[in-house]
Design an enzyme around this catalytic site. Structure first.
Site, PDB file in Angstrom:
ATOM      1  N   GLU A 203       0.845  -1.189   0.000  1.00  0.00           N
ATOM      2  CA  GLU A 203       0.000   0.000   0.000  1.00  0.00           C
ATOM      3  C   GLU A 203       0.882   1.242   0.000  1.00  0.00           C
ATOM      4  OE1 GLU A 203      -3.834  -1.552   2.611  1.00  0.00           O
ATOM      5  OE2 GLU A 203      -2.130  -0.682   3.668  1.00  0.00           O
ATOM      6  N   CYS A 204       0.701   2.125  -0.972  1.00  0.00           N
ATOM      7  CA  CYS A 204       1.328   3.438  -1.027  1.00  0.00           C
ATOM      8  C   CYS A 204       2.858   3.340  -0.968  1.00  0.00           C
ATOM      9  CB  CYS A 204       0.763   4.341   0.062  1.00  0.00           C
ATOM     10  SG  CYS A 204       0.985   6.101  -0.272  1.00  0.00           S
ATOM     11  N   GLY A 205       3.483   3.566   0.192  1.00  0.00           N
ATOM     12  CA  GLY A 205       4.924   3.400   0.287  1.00  0.00           C
ATOM     13  C   GLY A 205       5.355   1.997  -0.078  1.00  0.00           C
TER      14      GLY A 205
ATOM     15  N   LEU B 253       3.839   0.135  -2.323  1.00  0.00           N
ATOM     16  CA  LEU B 253       3.791   0.148  -3.790  1.00  0.00           C
ATOM     17  C   LEU B 253       5.081   0.725  -4.361  1.00  0.00           C
ATOM     18  CD1 LEU B 253       2.381   0.301  -6.656  1.00  0.00           C
ATOM     19  CD2 LEU B 253       1.549   2.557  -5.927  1.00  0.00           C
TER      20      LEU B 253
ATOM     21  N   GLY C 231      -1.062  -1.075  -4.419  1.00  0.00           N
ATOM     22  CA  GLY C 231      -1.716   0.125  -4.924  1.00  0.00           C
ATOM     23  C   GLY C 231      -1.511   1.297  -3.996  1.00  0.00           C
TER      24      GLY C 231
END
Length: 447
Positions: free
Chosen positions: A323-325, A327, A423
């Site tokens: 998730e985010c970081g 990704l 994502g």
């Protein structure tokens, strides 16, 4: 029905001193010997890190949009077990919700939990006008119960007399301007707990300048917590067979909704934590890389033994979720805002570039389309907030179709490569999602 003493520390707007006041009240209550359970309204990860450091109890997010009202009440009750008082820090201004509505505002949470509100008001540059401001807030929604007001950034005694004189609800604090009541910021918000030393000194400052006895009395005056519907289950085990989920947890990867861990456990998962900065990759059935600040730790991440271990795990078909970081780290490279490019884990066909302004900030609603271990048609909600942009190869596959939110590319999120899925959306799992997550890991391990 459950009775839990509780108080909400809300603000007129972001930057009024709400976070430092809330954290200071938590610290002062703990210094009195109380067991304080902290909460944060909204999807933020950083403020809860300060709460947790102060209270020595894990702060939890309370967000009706992501959680639903029933799960919010369950989280509040379960996290508050054994506590003497619950202190809830609000988000933005008291009435600021989604799309100009009250949904997921501090006022919304106050009404769900039937909790009294202390309004924090920055009185810098005003005196008697503070009374008009307070009057507007207290009369805007009569269903919100106010315990009183705390005035911050106060000046002289003359300023105090002018600001306080016409306010017609209890004044629970007059906090003068002080370096103690400011916390440094970086992109994504305040510095994490442990990076700013001021908060630990706020307890005596708040004790001196606030009426803690009145705050406690207001919290004790809250009635029973509203009941959730009978028969609703917060999560059920999927069978006796368990899976082991290893979760990255260190300075580079530290943004998680703690409820996700509970839901995974309820669904039959064994949780273990590891540091990609320093540790070898532990043996597990799946790996979970949350958000955080990988761009600040690229040298250590590149040299970590975990990097090669992770590549081998992905090649073996073990699910890897980001998730985010996460990704950003699982792609081929990260380019920092000053133009330095560093190779990363190389498990996804993508590159990420940091920017000086945020690239997305919104809640997300989406559905999986069947390209990953999560299966097809699984709905979810979450939140995205990032300063990076991730560019995937032209033939990249995605698993999340967003009806709300930007994602990686025009409403497509959840980049997939083999057993790797990542994502920008920070997903709030909930019971159903966690069960599907665990089931998907089991199916992947049997292939």
């Amino acid at each position: 029905m459950t009775r839990i003493p509780r108080i909400i520390i809300a603000g007129t707007h972001s930057g009024c001193g709400k976070t430092t006041t809330a954290s200071g009240i938590m610290a002062a209550l703990k210094a009195r010997g109380l067991k304080v359970q902290p909460f944060k309204v909204g999807p933020d990860f950083i403020d809860p890190s300060h709460h947790t450091a102060v209270c020595k109890r894990q702060s939890r997010n309370l967000d009706p949009f992501m959680m639903g009202e029933d799960n919010l009440i369950r989280t509040f009750e379960s996290a508050s077990e054994g506590a003497d008082i619950a202190v809830i820090e609000g988000v933005m201004g008291l009435f600021d919700g989604i799309d100009a509505s009250e949904v997921s505002s501090t006022a919304h949470v106050a009404k769900i939990l039937d909790a009294p509100v202390v309004l924090v008001v920055d009185v810098k540059g005003m005196s008697r006008s503070a009374a008009a401001l307070v009057k507007g807030y207290t009369e805007f929604d009569r269903d919100v119960k106010f315990a009183g007001v705390i005035l911050t950034k106060g000046g002289s005694e003359k300023h105090r007399a002018g600001a306080c004189g016409a306010i017609d609800i209890p004044i629970l604090g007059w906090i003068p301007k002080s370096d103690l009541m400011s916390v440094e910021s970086r992109h994504l918000g305040l510095f994490m707990a442990g990076e700013d030393s001021k908060l630990k000194d706020t307890a005596s400052f708040i004790e001196e300048h606030c009426n803690l006895d009145a705050v406690i009395a207001a919290a004790n005056g809250a009635g029973d917590v509203p009941k959730t519907p009978t028969g609703a289950d917060a999560g059920a085990k999927t069978g006796s067979e368990s899976v082991k989920v290893a979760i990255a947890m260190d300075d580079a990867f530290c943004f998680y909704y703690r409820d996700n861990f509970d839901y995974l456990k309820a669904a039959g998962a064994e949780i273990l934590f590891f540091s990609p900065l320093t540790d070898r990759l532990p043996k597990a059935d799946a790996y979970y890389f949350g958000g955080g600040y990988p761009e600040l730790h690229l040298a250590k991440l590149q040299d970590s033994p975990c990097r090669n271990d992770l590549k081998k795990a992905a090649d073996a078909g073990i699910p890897v979720f980001g998730e985010c970081g996460g990704l950003m780290w699982l792609g081929r490279s990260i380019t920092t805002a000053d133009g330095k490019t560093c190779k990363t884990a190389g498990l996804l066909d993508s590159e990420s570039v940091m920017h000086t302004r945020f690239q997305a900030l919104d809640y997300s609603i989406g559905t999986t389309c069947g390209n990953s271990f999560l299966g097809k048609g699984l709905g979810f909600r979450g939140h995205e907030f990032h300063y990076s942009r991730t560019v995937a190869d032209a033939d990249a596959r995605f698993d999340y179709i967003l009806s709300r939110g930007k994602g990686i590319d025009g409403g497509m999120d959840g980049l997939v490569c083999g057993s790797v899925l990542a994502g920008y959306t920070h997903l709030y799992f909930g019971p159903e999602f966690a069960v599907k997550f665990v089931d998907g890991i089991k199916k992947s391990n049997k292939q």
